[in-house]
Design a protein around this motif. Structure first.
Motif, PDB file in Angstrom:
ATOM      1  N   SER A 102       1.156  -1.129  -0.324  1.00 15.94           N
ATOM      2  CA  SER A 102       0.454  -0.178   0.274  1.00 15.94           C
ATOM      3  C   SER A 102       1.098   1.261   0.092  1.00 15.94           C
ATOM      4  N   ASN A 103       2.011   1.306   0.425  1.00 11.70           N
ATOM      5  CA  ASN A 103       2.520   2.506   0.155  1.00 11.70           C
ATOM      6  C   ASN A 103       3.654   2.201  -0.510  1.00 11.70           C
ATOM      7  N   THR A 104       4.119   1.592  -1.051  1.00 13.45           N
ATOM      8  CA  THR A 104       4.381   1.349  -2.577  1.00 13.45           C
ATOM      9  C   THR A 104       3.958   1.785  -2.935  1.00 13.45           C
ATOM     10  N   LYS A 105       2.653   1.637  -3.339  1.00 11.71           N
ATOM     11  CA  LYS A 105       1.769   1.834  -4.487  1.00 11.71           C
ATOM     12  C   LYS A 105       2.074   3.716  -4.251  1.00 11.71           C
ATOM     13  N   SER A 106       1.147   4.242  -3.444  1.00  8.18           N
ATOM     14  CA  SER A 106       1.530   5.473  -3.386  1.00  8.18           C
ATOM     15  C   SER A 106       2.271   6.328  -3.318  1.00  8.18           C
ATOM     16  N   ALA A 107       3.494   5.558  -3.207  1.00  4.96           N
ATOM     17  CA  ALA A 107       4.768   6.457  -3.847  1.00  4.96           C
ATOM     18  C   ALA A 107       5.231   6.129  -5.267  1.00  4.96           C
ATOM     19  N   GLY A 108       4.035   5.119  -5.945  1.00  5.78           N
ATOM     20  CA  GLY A 108       4.286   4.954  -7.554  1.00  5.78           C
ATOM     21  C   GLY A 108       5.765   4.628  -7.667  1.00  5.78           C
ATOM     22  N   ALA A 109       6.419   3.419  -6.838  1.00  5.35           N
ATOM     23  CA  ALA A 109       7.619   3.436  -7.178  1.00  5.35           C
ATOM     24  C   ALA A 109       7.551   0.792  -7.881  1.00  5.35           C
ATOM     25  N   LYS A 115      16.399   0.636  -2.425  1.00  8.04           N
ATOM     26  CA  LYS A 115      17.527   1.506  -1.964  1.00  8.04           C
ATOM     27  C   LYS A 115      18.217   2.022  -3.535  1.00  8.04           C
ATOM     28  N   TYR A 116      18.260   1.635  -4.710  1.00  2.00           N
ATOM     29  CA  TYR A 116      18.564   1.714  -5.455  1.00  2.00           C
ATOM     30  C   TYR A 116      17.373   3.529  -6.174  1.00  2.00           C
ATOM     31  N   LEU A 117      16.043   2.986  -6.005  1.00  2.00           N
ATOM     32  CA  LEU A 117      15.883   4.229  -6.393  1.00  2.00           C
ATOM     33  C   LEU A 117      15.722   5.455  -5.481  1.00  2.00           C
ATOM     34  N   LYS A 118      15.877   5.582  -4.128  1.00  3.90           N
ATOM     35  CA  LYS A 118      16.554   6.725  -2.816  1.00  3.90           C
ATOM     36  C   LYS A 118      17.250   6.830  -3.750  1.00  3.90           C
ATOM     37  N   ARG A 119      18.572   6.110  -3.784  1.00  9.20           N
ATOM     38  CA  ARG A 119      19.834   7.197  -4.202  1.00  9.20           C
ATOM     39  C   ARG A 119      19.101   8.103  -5.224  1.00  9.20           C
ATOM     40  N   GLN A 120      18.464   7.709  -6.803  1.00 11.44           N
ATOM     41  CA  GLN A 120      17.900   8.651  -7.757  1.00 11.44           C
ATOM     42  C   GLN A 120      17.600   9.288  -6.881  1.00 11.44           C
TER      43      GLN A 120
END
Length: 157
Positions: free
Chosen positions: A81-88, A122-127
């Protein structure tokens, strides 16, 4: 110089979609940031903090036996749910695989998918850190280019 900076920002934003790291939910959240400066960065900092907490909790749960299937499912659905909201997008795909494995009582498979989700996160966070660093150097006055989201059907799970 300002045009070059704005182009760097636009290129990085587009790369999020081209690499299928993020979907249109990022752009929608970014629009809120125009009225509430700092909102976007705060939103993703909160997402990553909560997601990392859930990953740690799930890893502990998945190192059973015994396995508390109900707790594992609850944490996975919260993470999804959290990830869906973030669009990741890529993280969401791995969480979906975790849920499938958990439903099949394949906890080793679930743990492997969780590791993949963590790596993608982690990759998304770096980007995104790079993106926010660019924004802090001098945001464009107006974000007028809407990224090409590509195939909308692949952005939701």
């Amino acid at each position: 110089m300002a045009d070059e900076h704005a182009q760097q920002i636009a290129n990085l934003r587009q790369s999020f979609f081209d690499q299928q790291l993020l979907n249109e939910k990022f752009f929608r959240t970014e629009e809120i940031d125009i009225g509430l400066p700092g909102f976007l960065e705060d939103f993703y900092c909160t997402y990553f903090r909560e997601a990392e907490r859930l990953v740690v909790t799930l890893k502990l749960e998945l190192h059973g036996p015994p396995f508390d299937v109900e707790s594992i499912e609850l944490y996975l659905h919260e993470f999804r749910s959290n990830t869906k909201s973030a669009g990741a997008v890529k993280v969401l795909t791995q969480i979906g695989r975790c849920i499938e494995c958990s439903s099949a009582l394949d906890f080793a498979g679930c743990l492997a998918c969780l590791e993949e989700a963590s790596t993608e996160m982690k990759y998304l966070k770096r980007q995104l850190k790079n993106y926010f660093r660019l924004i802090r150097q001098g945001p464009p006055t107006v974000i007028d280019d809407c990224p090409d989201f590509g195939d909308e059907s692949s952005s939701e799970e």
